[in-house]
Design a protein around this motif. Structure first.
Motif, PDB file in Angstrom:
ATOM      1  N   ALA A  79     -20.285  -5.669  -3.704  1.00 11.98           N
ATOM      2  CA  ALA A  79     -20.849  -6.010  -4.990  1.00 11.98           C
ATOM      3  C   ALA A  79     -20.302  -4.949  -5.982  1.00 11.98           C
ATOM      4  CB  ALA A  79     -22.302  -5.684  -4.902  1.00 11.98           C
ATOM      5  N   ALA A  80     -20.185  -3.761  -5.545  1.00 11.35           N
ATOM      6  CA  ALA A  80     -19.535  -2.829  -6.467  1.00 11.35           C
ATOM      7  C   ALA A  80     -17.875  -3.139  -6.725  1.00 11.35           C
ATOM      8  CB  ALA A  80     -19.697  -1.271  -5.807  1.00 11.35           C
ATOM      9  N   ILE A  81     -17.335  -3.342  -5.876  1.00  8.23           N
ATOM     10  CA  ILE A  81     -16.010  -3.603  -6.220  1.00  8.23           C
ATOM     11  C   ILE A  81     -15.929  -5.057  -6.992  1.00  8.23           C
ATOM     12  CG2 ILE A  81     -13.523  -4.178  -5.099  1.00  8.23           C
ATOM     13  CD1 ILE A  81     -14.583  -2.447  -2.818  1.00  8.23           C
ATOM     14  N   ALA A  82     -16.628  -6.204  -6.787  1.00 11.27           N
ATOM     15  CA  ALA A  82     -16.343  -7.405  -7.352  1.00 11.27           C
ATOM     16  C   ALA A  82     -17.050  -7.121  -8.747  1.00 11.27           C
ATOM     17  CB  ALA A  82     -17.047  -8.293  -6.721  1.00 11.27           C
ATOM     18  N   ALA A  83     -17.997  -6.282  -9.006  1.00  7.79           N
ATOM     19  CA  ALA A  83     -18.399  -6.219 -10.461  1.00  7.79           C
ATOM     20  C   ALA A  83     -17.220  -5.385 -11.227  1.00  7.79           C
ATOM     21  CB  ALA A  83     -19.704  -5.447 -10.365  1.00  7.79           C
TER      22      ALA A  83
ATOM     23  N   ARG B 229     -23.747  -5.797 -18.973  1.00 13.47           N
ATOM     24  CA  ARG B 229     -23.359  -4.694 -18.094  1.00 13.47           C
ATOM     25  C   ARG B 229     -23.006  -4.529 -16.694  1.00 13.47           C
ATOM     26  NH1 ARG B 229     -28.275  -1.734 -17.641  1.00 13.47           N
ATOM     27  NH2 ARG B 229     -29.261  -3.592 -17.403  1.00 13.47           N
ATOM     28  N   TRP B 230     -22.120  -3.386 -16.254  1.00  9.81           N
ATOM     29  CA  TRP B 230     -21.624  -3.471 -15.015  1.00  9.81           C
ATOM     30  C   TRP B 230     -22.821  -3.539 -13.840  1.00  9.81           C
ATOM     31  CZ3 TRP B 230     -22.343  -0.032 -10.901  1.00  9.81           C
ATOM     32  CH2 TRP B 230     -21.669  -0.217  -9.972  1.00  9.81           C
ATOM     33  N   LEU B 231     -24.031  -2.783 -14.580  1.00 12.00           N
ATOM     34  CA  LEU B 231     -25.062  -2.662 -13.441  1.00 12.00           C
ATOM     35  C   LEU B 231     -25.860  -3.958 -13.345  1.00 12.00           C
ATOM     36  CD1 LEU B 231     -26.854  -0.567 -11.712  1.00 12.00           C
ATOM     37  CD2 LEU B 231     -28.054  -0.278 -13.565  1.00 12.00           C
ATOM     38  N   ALA B 232     -25.691  -4.830 -14.336  1.00 11.82           N
ATOM     39  CA  ALA B 232     -26.283  -6.108 -14.045  1.00 11.82           C
ATOM     40  C   ALA B 232     -25.443  -7.062 -13.268  1.00 11.82           C
ATOM     41  CB  ALA B 232     -26.519  -6.615 -15.300  1.00 11.82           C
ATOM     42  N   LEU B 233     -24.204  -6.998 -13.455  1.00 15.24           N
ATOM     43  CA  LEU B 233     -23.214  -7.640 -12.472  1.00 15.24           C
ATOM     44  C   LEU B 233     -23.575  -6.995 -10.903  1.00 15.24           C
ATOM     45  CD1 LEU B 233     -20.083  -7.942 -14.765  1.00 15.24           C
ATOM     46  CD2 LEU B 233     -21.657  -9.725 -14.110  1.00 15.24           C
ATOM     47  N   PHE B 234     -23.607  -5.910 -10.853  1.00 13.70           N
ATOM     48  CA  PHE B 234     -23.607  -5.204  -9.537  1.00 13.70           C
ATOM     49  C   PHE B 234     -25.015  -5.655  -8.805  1.00 13.70           C
ATOM     50  CE2 PHE B 234     -25.617  -1.855  -6.918  1.00 13.70           C
ATOM     51  CZ  PHE B 234     -24.549  -1.899  -5.969  1.00 13.70           C
ATOM     52  N   GLN B 235     -26.062  -5.504  -9.381  1.00 17.36           N
ATOM     53  CA  GLN B 235     -27.324  -6.058  -9.120  1.00 17.36           C
ATOM     54  C   GLN B 235     -27.324  -7.598  -8.648  1.00 17.36           C
ATOM     55  OE1 GLN B 235     -29.918  -5.105 -12.343  1.00 17.36           O
ATOM     56  NE2 GLN B 235     -30.421  -3.030 -11.289  1.00 17.36           N
TER      57      GLN B 235
ATOM     58  N   LEU C 278     -28.844   1.285   9.683  1.00 21.80           N
ATOM     59  CA  LEU C 278     -29.290   0.391   8.309  1.00 21.80           C
ATOM     60  C   LEU C 278     -28.317   0.437   7.447  1.00 21.80           C
ATOM     61  CD1 LEU C 278     -31.549  -1.272   7.056  1.00 21.80           C
ATOM     62  CD2 LEU C 278     -32.515   0.979   6.358  1.00 21.80           C
ATOM     63  N   PHE C 279     -27.845   2.009   7.268  1.00 26.58           N
ATOM     64  CA  PHE C 279     -26.941   2.216   6.220  1.00 26.58           C
ATOM     65  C   PHE C 279     -25.523   1.387   6.351  1.00 26.58           C
ATOM     66  CE2 PHE C 279     -23.345   4.917   4.743  1.00 26.58           C
ATOM     67  CZ  PHE C 279     -23.744   4.684   3.257  1.00 26.58           C
ATOM     68  N   ASN C 280     -25.125   1.526   7.646  1.00 23.18           N
ATOM     69  CA  ASN C 280     -23.760   0.845   8.085  1.00 23.18           C
ATOM     70  C   ASN C 280     -23.839  -0.725   7.902  1.00 23.18           C
ATOM     71  OD1 ASN C 280     -22.150   3.039   8.331  1.00 23.18           O
ATOM     72  ND2 ASN C 280     -22.942   3.380  10.490  1.00 23.18           N
ATOM     73  N   PHE C 281     -25.531  -1.122   8.158  1.00 24.73           N
ATOM     74  CA  PHE C 281     -25.378  -2.577   7.863  1.00 24.73           C
ATOM     75  C   PHE C 281     -25.369  -3.153   6.229  1.00 24.73           C
ATOM     76  CE2 PHE C 281     -28.471  -6.202   7.065  1.00 24.73           C
ATOM     77  CZ  PHE C 281     -27.672  -7.346   7.822  1.00 24.73           C
ATOM     78  N   LEU C 282     -25.883  -2.117   5.678  1.00 25.63           N
ATOM     79  CA  LEU C 282     -26.064  -2.697   4.204  1.00 25.63           C
ATOM     80  C   LEU C 282     -24.497  -2.298   3.440  1.00 25.63           C
ATOM     81  CD1 LEU C 282     -29.659  -1.205   3.249  1.00 25.63           C
ATOM     82  CD2 LEU C 282     -28.822  -3.566   3.932  1.00 25.63           C
ATOM     83  N   LEU C 283     -24.181  -1.337   4.093  1.00 24.69           N
ATOM     84  CA  LEU C 283     -22.571  -0.813   3.270  1.00 24.69           C
ATOM     85  C   LEU C 283     -21.752  -1.993   2.771  1.00 24.69           C
ATOM     86  CD1 LEU C 283     -21.480   1.817   2.237  1.00 24.69           C
ATOM     87  CD2 LEU C 283     -20.188   1.893   4.147  1.00 24.69           C
ATOM     88  N   PRO C 284     -21.339  -2.806   3.913  1.00 27.49           N
ATOM     89  CA  PRO C 284     -20.373  -3.871   3.211  1.00 27.49           C
ATOM     90  C   PRO C 284     -20.882  -4.874   2.014  1.00 27.49           C
ATOM     91  CG  PRO C 284     -20.670  -4.111   5.589  1.00 27.49           C
ATOM     92  CD  PRO C 284     -21.557  -3.073   5.182  1.00 27.49           C
ATOM     93  N   ALA C 285     -22.387  -5.053   2.156  1.00 25.22           N
ATOM     94  CA  ALA C 285     -22.839  -5.803   0.888  1.00 25.22           C
ATOM     95  C   ALA C 285     -22.859  -5.021  -0.439  1.00 25.22           C
ATOM     96  CB  ALA C 285     -24.304  -6.452   1.362  1.00 25.22           C
ATOM     97  N   LEU C 286     -23.084  -3.882  -0.301  1.00 29.22           N
ATOM     98  CA  LEU C 286     -23.184  -2.918  -1.672  1.00 29.22           C
ATOM     99  C   LEU C 286     -21.822  -2.647  -1.730  1.00 29.22           C
ATOM    100  CD1 LEU C 286     -26.202  -0.865  -0.625  1.00 29.22           C
ATOM    101  CD2 LEU C 286     -26.296  -2.932  -2.132  1.00 29.22           C
TER     102      LEU C 286
END
Length: 94
Positions: free
Chosen positions: A21-25, A40-46, A10-18
């Motif tokens: 998102a972190a890098i793009a934000a 805020r960065w967190l709003a963009l990340f979410q 599950l972690f490896n499935f979600l890691l590319p998406a997260l």
């Protein structure tokens, strides 16, 4: 498969998406510093993470496999749409 194996999958499935998102934000905040000063960065990340996760699950459901290039392309478009919506579009006010 044990509990920790399932958790690892599950972690490896979600890691590319997260990760995307972190890098793009972070890159968005750096490139459009003045325009995104009030967001805020967190709003963009979410926003990017939610869109990425939806694209990742859709790609899995449609193609039947994880890790296809079409899924990652869809994830890139979804990330862009989420960042635009939260940073420049109607979601900026909310």
């Amino acid at each position: 498969m044990g509990f920790f194996d399932a958790l690892n999958h599950l972690f490896n499935f979600l890691l590319p998406a997260l990760g995307l998102a972190a890098i793009a934000a972070a890159l968005s905040k750096g490139l459009w510093r003045r325009e995104l000063a009030g967001v805020r960065w967190l709003a963009l990340f979410q926003a990017a993470a939610v869109m990425n996760l939806v694209a990742l699950v859709l790609g899995l459901l449609i193609q039947g496999r994880d890790g296809r290039m079409a899924t990652y392309g869809l994830m890139l478009l979804a990330c862009t749409a989420g960042l635009w919506w939260r940073g420049f579009g109607p979601g900026r006010r909310g």
